[in-house]
Design a protein around this motif. Sequence first.
Motif, PDB file in Angstrom:
ATOM      1  N   GLU A 206      39.173 148.208  18.631  1.00 17.18           N
ATOM      2  CA  GLU A 206      38.185 149.170  19.105  1.00 17.18           C
ATOM      3  C   GLU A 206      38.821 150.558  19.278  1.00 17.18           C
ATOM      4  O   GLU A 206      38.267 151.564  18.839  1.00 17.18           O
ATOM      5  N   LEU A 207      39.998 150.590  19.893  1.00 19.90           N
ATOM      6  CA  LEU A 207      40.664 151.875  20.129  1.00 19.90           C
ATOM      7  C   LEU A 207      40.991 152.602  18.826  1.00 19.90           C
ATOM      8  O   LEU A 207      41.002 153.820  18.766  1.00 19.90           O
ATOM      9  N   SER A 208      41.281 151.820  17.793  1.00 15.25           N
ATOM     10  CA  SER A 208      41.683 152.430  16.523  1.00 15.25           C
ATOM     11  C   SER A 208      40.509 152.607  15.579  1.00 15.25           C
ATOM     12  O   SER A 208      40.667 153.137  14.494  1.00 15.25           O
ATOM     13  N   ASP A 209      39.333 152.130  15.992  1.00 15.11           N
ATOM     14  CA  ASP A 209      38.146 152.227  15.135  1.00 15.11           C
ATOM     15  C   ASP A 209      38.391 151.494  13.816  1.00 15.11           C
ATOM     16  O   ASP A 209      37.966 151.925  12.747  1.00 15.11           O
TER      17      ASP A 209
ATOM     18  N   PRO B  88      37.377 148.559  12.292  1.00 14.86           N
ATOM     19  CA  PRO B  88      36.386 148.016  11.344  1.00 14.86           C
ATOM     20  C   PRO B  88      35.736 149.105  10.482  1.00 14.86           C
ATOM     21  O   PRO B  88      35.622 148.953   9.274  1.00 14.86           O
ATOM     22  N   SER B  89      35.353 150.216  11.109  1.00 13.97           N
ATOM     23  CA  SER B  89      34.651 151.223  10.313  1.00 13.97           C
ATOM     24  C   SER B  89      35.626 151.954   9.390  1.00 13.97           C
ATOM     25  O   SER B  89      35.282 152.302   8.258  1.00 13.97           O
ATOM     26  N   LYS B  90      36.871 152.150   9.861  1.00 15.20           N
ATOM     27  CA  LYS B  90      37.866 152.790   8.980  1.00 15.20           C
ATOM     28  C   LYS B  90      38.155 151.912   7.771  1.00 15.20           C
ATOM     29  O   LYS B  90      38.229 152.390   6.641  1.00 15.20           O
ATOM     30  N   LYS B  91      38.327 150.642   8.025  1.00 13.38           N
ATOM     31  CA  LYS B  91      38.649 149.699   6.953  1.00 13.38           C
ATOM     32  C   LYS B  91      37.588 149.782   5.852  1.00 13.38           C
ATOM     33  O   LYS B  91      37.903 149.882   4.657  1.00 13.38           O
ATOM     34  N   GLU B  92      36.349 149.797   6.277  1.00 13.42           N
ATOM     35  CA  GLU B  92      35.244 149.812   5.325  1.00 13.42           C
ATOM     36  C   GLU B  92      35.183 151.151   4.583  1.00 13.42           C
ATOM     37  O   GLU B  92      35.058 151.201   3.360  1.00 13.42           O
ATOM     38  N   ARG B  93      35.304 152.220   5.364  1.00 16.62           N
ATOM     39  CA  ARG B  93      35.202 153.564   4.791  1.00 16.62           C
ATOM     40  C   ARG B  93      36.337 153.822   3.791  1.00 16.62           C
ATOM     41  O   ARG B  93      36.123 154.328   2.704  1.00 16.62           O
TER      42      ARG B  93
ATOM     43  N   TYR C 290      63.509 133.594  26.966  1.00 12.08           N
ATOM     44  CA  TYR C 290      63.442 134.804  27.799  1.00 12.08           C
ATOM     45  C   TYR C 290      62.602 134.528  29.030  1.00 12.08           C
ATOM     46  O   TYR C 290      61.622 133.777  28.968  1.00 12.08           O
ATOM     47  N   ALA C 291      62.974 135.176  30.133  1.00 12.83           N
ATOM     48  CA  ALA C 291      62.193 135.001  31.357  1.00 12.83           C
ATOM     49  C   ALA C 291      60.797 135.587  31.196  1.00 12.83           C
ATOM     50  O   ALA C 291      59.853 135.143  31.841  1.00 12.83           O
ATOM     51  N   ALA C 292      60.655 136.583  30.343  1.00 12.59           N
ATOM     52  CA  ALA C 292      59.324 137.169  30.122  1.00 12.59           C
ATOM     53  C   ALA C 292      59.246 137.777  28.734  1.00 12.59           C
ATOM     54  O   ALA C 292      60.248 138.268  28.205  1.00 12.59           O
ATOM     55  N   PHE C 293      58.064 137.718  28.164  1.00 15.77           N
ATOM     56  CA  PHE C 293      57.772 138.435  26.925  1.00 15.77           C
ATOM     57  C   PHE C 293      56.767 139.543  27.217  1.00 15.77           C
ATOM     58  O   PHE C 293      55.822 139.329  27.977  1.00 15.77           O
ATOM     59  N   ALA C 294      56.976 140.700  26.586  1.00 12.56           N
ATOM     60  CA  ALA C 294      55.913 141.705  26.530  1.00 12.56           C
ATOM     61  C   ALA C 294      55.154 141.450  25.231  1.00 12.56           C
ATOM     62  O   ALA C 294      55.736 140.968  24.251  1.00 12.56           O
ATOM     63  N   TRP C 295      53.861 141.750  25.227  1.00 15.22           N
ATOM     64  CA  TRP C 295      53.006 141.454  24.065  1.00 15.22           C
ATOM     65  C   TRP C 295      52.343 142.739  23.592  1.00 15.22           C
ATOM     66  O   TRP C 295      52.006 143.592  24.407  1.00 15.22           O
ATOM     67  N   ALA C 296      52.118 142.834  22.286  1.00 15.97           N
ATOM     68  CA  ALA C 296      51.533 144.098  21.807  1.00 15.97           C
ATOM     69  C   ALA C 296      50.753 143.918  20.515  1.00 15.97           C
ATOM     70  O   ALA C 296      51.026 143.015  19.723  1.00 15.97           O
ATOM     71  N   VAL C 297      49.785 144.808  20.340  1.00 18.45           N
ATOM     72  CA  VAL C 297      49.102 144.961  19.051  1.00 18.45           C
ATOM     73  C   VAL C 297      49.123 146.450  18.703  1.00 18.45           C
ATOM     74  O   VAL C 297      48.679 147.277  19.512  1.00 18.45           O
ATOM     75  N   TYR C 298      49.695 146.776  17.549  1.00 20.44           N
ATOM     76  CA  TYR C 298      49.765 148.167  17.096  1.00 20.44           C
ATOM     77  C   TYR C 298      48.940 148.307  15.823  1.00 20.44           C
ATOM     78  O   TYR C 298      48.932 147.397  14.974  1.00 20.44           O
ATOM     79  N   ILE C 299      48.283 149.433  15.683  1.00 21.68           N
ATOM     80  CA  ILE C 299      47.478 149.673  14.480  1.00 21.68           C
ATOM     81  C   ILE C 299      47.780 151.063  13.922  1.00 21.68           C
ATOM     82  O   ILE C 299      47.725 152.060  14.656  1.00 21.68           O
TER      83      ILE C 299
ATOM     84  N   VAL D 154      51.485 159.034   8.351  1.00 20.32           N
ATOM     85  CA  VAL D 154      50.716 158.252   9.324  1.00 20.32           C
ATOM     86  C   VAL D 154      49.723 159.204   9.974  1.00 20.32           C
ATOM     87  O   VAL D 154      50.104 160.266  10.468  1.00 20.32           O
ATOM     88  N   ASP D 155      48.442 158.842   9.944  1.00 20.94           N
ATOM     89  CA  ASP D 155      47.397 159.735  10.468  1.00 20.94           C
ATOM     90  C   ASP D 155      47.059 159.439  11.918  1.00 20.94           C
ATOM     91  O   ASP D 155      46.678 160.319  12.668  1.00 20.94           O
ATOM     92  N   ASP D 156      47.151 158.168  12.279  1.00 18.19           N
ATOM     93  CA  ASP D 156      46.775 157.784  13.640  1.00 18.19           C
ATOM     94  C   ASP D 156      47.583 156.548  14.004  1.00 18.19           C
ATOM     95  O   ASP D 156      47.847 155.699  13.145  1.00 18.19           O
ATOM     96  N   PHE D 157      47.984 156.469  15.265  1.00 14.98           N
ATOM     97  CA  PHE D 157      48.748 155.300  15.675  1.00 14.98           C
ATOM     98  C   PHE D 157      48.286 154.854  17.053  1.00 14.98           C
ATOM     99  O   PHE D 157      48.364 155.613  18.023  1.00 14.98           O
ATOM    100  N   VAL D 158      47.798 153.630  17.115  1.00 11.25           N
ATOM    101  CA  VAL D 158      47.364 153.068  18.398  1.00 11.25           C
ATOM    102  C   VAL D 158      48.360 151.999  18.818  1.00 11.25           C
ATOM    103  O   VAL D 158      48.669 151.091  18.042  1.00 11.25           O
ATOM    104  N   ALA D 159      48.871 152.128  20.042  1.00 14.36           N
ATOM    105  CA  ALA D 159      49.862 151.180  20.559  1.00 14.36           C
ATOM    106  C   ALA D 159      49.340 150.600  21.863  1.00 14.36           C
ATOM    107  O   ALA D 159      49.290 151.286  22.885  1.00 14.36           O
TER     108      ALA D 159
END
Lengths: 755, 163
Positions: A412-415, A417-422, A594-603, A617-622
Amino acid sequence: MNDNAIVGVSVPRKEGRDKVTGQAQYVDDMVLPNMLYGATVRSEIPRGRIRQITFGPGMAWDEFVIVSAKDIPGKNCVALIADDQPCLAEQYVNHPEEPILLLAHPDRHALPKAVKAISIEYDVLPAIFTMEESERCSEIIWGSDNTFKMYVIEKGDVDSVWAKADYIVEGEYTTGAQEQLYIENNGMIAVFDPGNGITVWGSLQCPYYVHKALMNLCNLPAEKVRVVQVETGGAFGGKEDYPSMIAGHAALLAIKSGRPVKIIYDRMEDMAATTKRHPSRTRHRTAVAKDGKILGGTIDFTIDGGAYTTLSPVVLSRGAIHAGGPYYWPNVRIRAKAVATNVPPHGAFRGFGAPQSLFAMERHIDRIAQVVGLSPIEMRRQNFLRPGQTTTTDQSVREPIDLGKLLDRALELSDYPSKKERFAKENQSRTMKKGIGIAAFLHGAGFTGSGERYLSSVVGVEGCADGSVRVLVSSTEFGQGTKTVLSQIAAETLGLRYEDVDVAPADTMEVPNSGPTVASRTVMVVGKLVHSAAVGIRQTLKQCGLLGDSYSPEEFRAACRNYVVSHGEFRSWARYEAPPDIFWDDQKYCGEAYAAFAWAVYIAAVTVDLTAYSVSVDDFVALQEVGRVLHPVLATGQITGGIAQAIGLSLYEKVIWQNGRMQNSQMTNYIMPTTSDLPPIRVFFEELGNIHGAFGAKGIGELPMDGPAPAIANAVEDALCAPCDAVPLLPEDIFDVLAARSRPEDEALSADGCR
Amino acid sequence: MINSSTISAKCEISFTVNGERKTVCAYSMERLLDVLRQHLGLTGPKEGCGEGECGSCSVLMDGVLVNSCLVPLLQAKDAHILTIEGLAGEHLHKLQQAFLDCGGAQCGICTPGMILAALHLLDKKPAPTMEDIREGLSGNLCRCTGYMQIFEAVADAARQITR
């Protein structure tokens, strides 16, 4: 108690004022009376036996202090994991730029000429430069089989999955060497006197690594070696192990000359001679069901360690454990290997093996998606690790992480679905092709497996005579905000103001060994110990009747002063103890990694310009889940900085090798991102907390290095309909990718696999 | 004109640094960076690359942003030079404060040069766009921040200065 929360607030950086006014003192800003300058004479060949060293004519050699291996009082090695790397080569050299001799002179300008005037003749031996040559063992250059270390991680019964698979998907993925490129080059000053021993001041991450190395090299007891970290202008892993070498060199010159000696590398020497990120090659073979579920697979992860062991076994371990990504593998066999080549040893760089193996995983998951006919989104969703499931090392996911939800938010933050289609529609008619790519990943915080137990870190908190509080750690500040966040933790624990707490200088005479400043462990592991030690201070004051249950910062200061007046030095210590539910089996290589993992999705959204073959790179969502954010500005800065370095790894930074030597060891021809090269980097956090970290924090320093390369490569593939399985992707590489796409044998893939 | 005798012999050269007139006895082709750091003890300018790529040694010379590692001393004769040490008075300059507040300084090694580059930018363009900021700082490399918080700091300072 103080009602104003300090943790979670962006308080001013402790040493910030000194940095913005130019008052901060880095090692090259220090001058000692009577000081000499040192330089290093290095090997110009990759492998051979030193036959003769000639000091050329026309130089006043008697003005120079000259040190060779024969001058080493102790053991000729840079003590770390294995003792195979000499501090100065004696008979054999095993890589270009290997140190052979040291020179010192009062005039720093006299040194480059003198280094050039020394000629070294060798009996040249055959050298190897690639992982493939090393594996073939055509030349044995290390041990009996050129292998520094191997690990096998085995879960379930991988041999049984192939027969059940609807698809078997294979892929090979590679990453290149990368220079840390801290803007402050390496440097060290050493002073020796027979009474006090050796003292060094330097730009470094791990004071006690240097301490251990100097004890061995100089044959001195612990109390006769003092290591002081001064302001350090960036490190990123690049000042984890090599400073032990430079400190050794400065120490040897100081011992021989009896004068202070300063060694400062220039950019070319720093880039050519010191460590870089390990180049890697990962091969995946995966059995997949019709619905996209991974049934099992093999992952072969190989890294190029260079000529000596240094940190390669540990880098390999982290890479291997992260190789399965944030996915559930019912059956898996991960074979990991670090091999020797005749190039300068590769070392630590932010992420420490994980960016390499996660690049492969996140590229491979997109490849599987294509083969199965799922979108990259659905493919990931089908296989995400869920609470209660186990990682490749059989570690249970105990926290309520919902990776599907994390992915939804990032889309959603990276928009997306619509970018992919466009993009798909618009790309057909233009030469500026656009694409969008995803990477989902995890990063373990702290030392791997039993590492934290072996380190057994100690932290102190001191109540001072003026009532203020000092944190005593060997954990160093090199930009990440160590001093600031550890002060926040102590202040919040004690109910003090942020200004009432400071961190003692990282001087081995003053501070205990809180472990190396690496592995995203400082806030989570060391911070937790600071919390415990601070609690000890408060309890002592209460038990002595100096402090009530509630108190103001002023009352605390008074209590602290009174304690020091009546009892003297007031220090509280905390030593790391492994939580009872954390178990790791070093033999089987399984358990709680590891005692803990950090989790992430980057687009990442990219444009590939088909006239220039360049990618931007035009846009980067982290988006990341990092426990609790203790300092929003610093945390955001860690993420944006890591992403910028990883964009460098993906698109700009390529080490050019020739006979094991770096050919582009300048900022002119090794290109890191400038202000003009980066997209807006948009950083978002989720905060689930973490019982193992101070105030719920997890480590975040390395996390942002892992995701950008695969997200960008996936986006470039989306734009070009051609697989990008290697980084970096410079224009010549994009050209190759396109050329490969038009080759007949690859046509089948592009026809079926890409829209 | 530079002739060979001025290159090989030390000479006295005067210029103004941070408002103070200074005279140094040095080789005319010595790098301004070394003269500032070693002769005058102004260690704010840093050497990152020695070839004008990184901008850590940036200073303002007669109001122009220069890489002091590329400036021979002779060229600085009678010039007015500003280093980071000359920027703050009793209080921090608004740019310095904004770098502190926004996280524009991490390891700090690029910070003196970066702040002077930003000062030069705001001097030319008091209300810079994001593109102006990117362009204005493009000669100064930072490896820590990924630049985003530096951009914020410069925009923030610009707003405060023009307010």
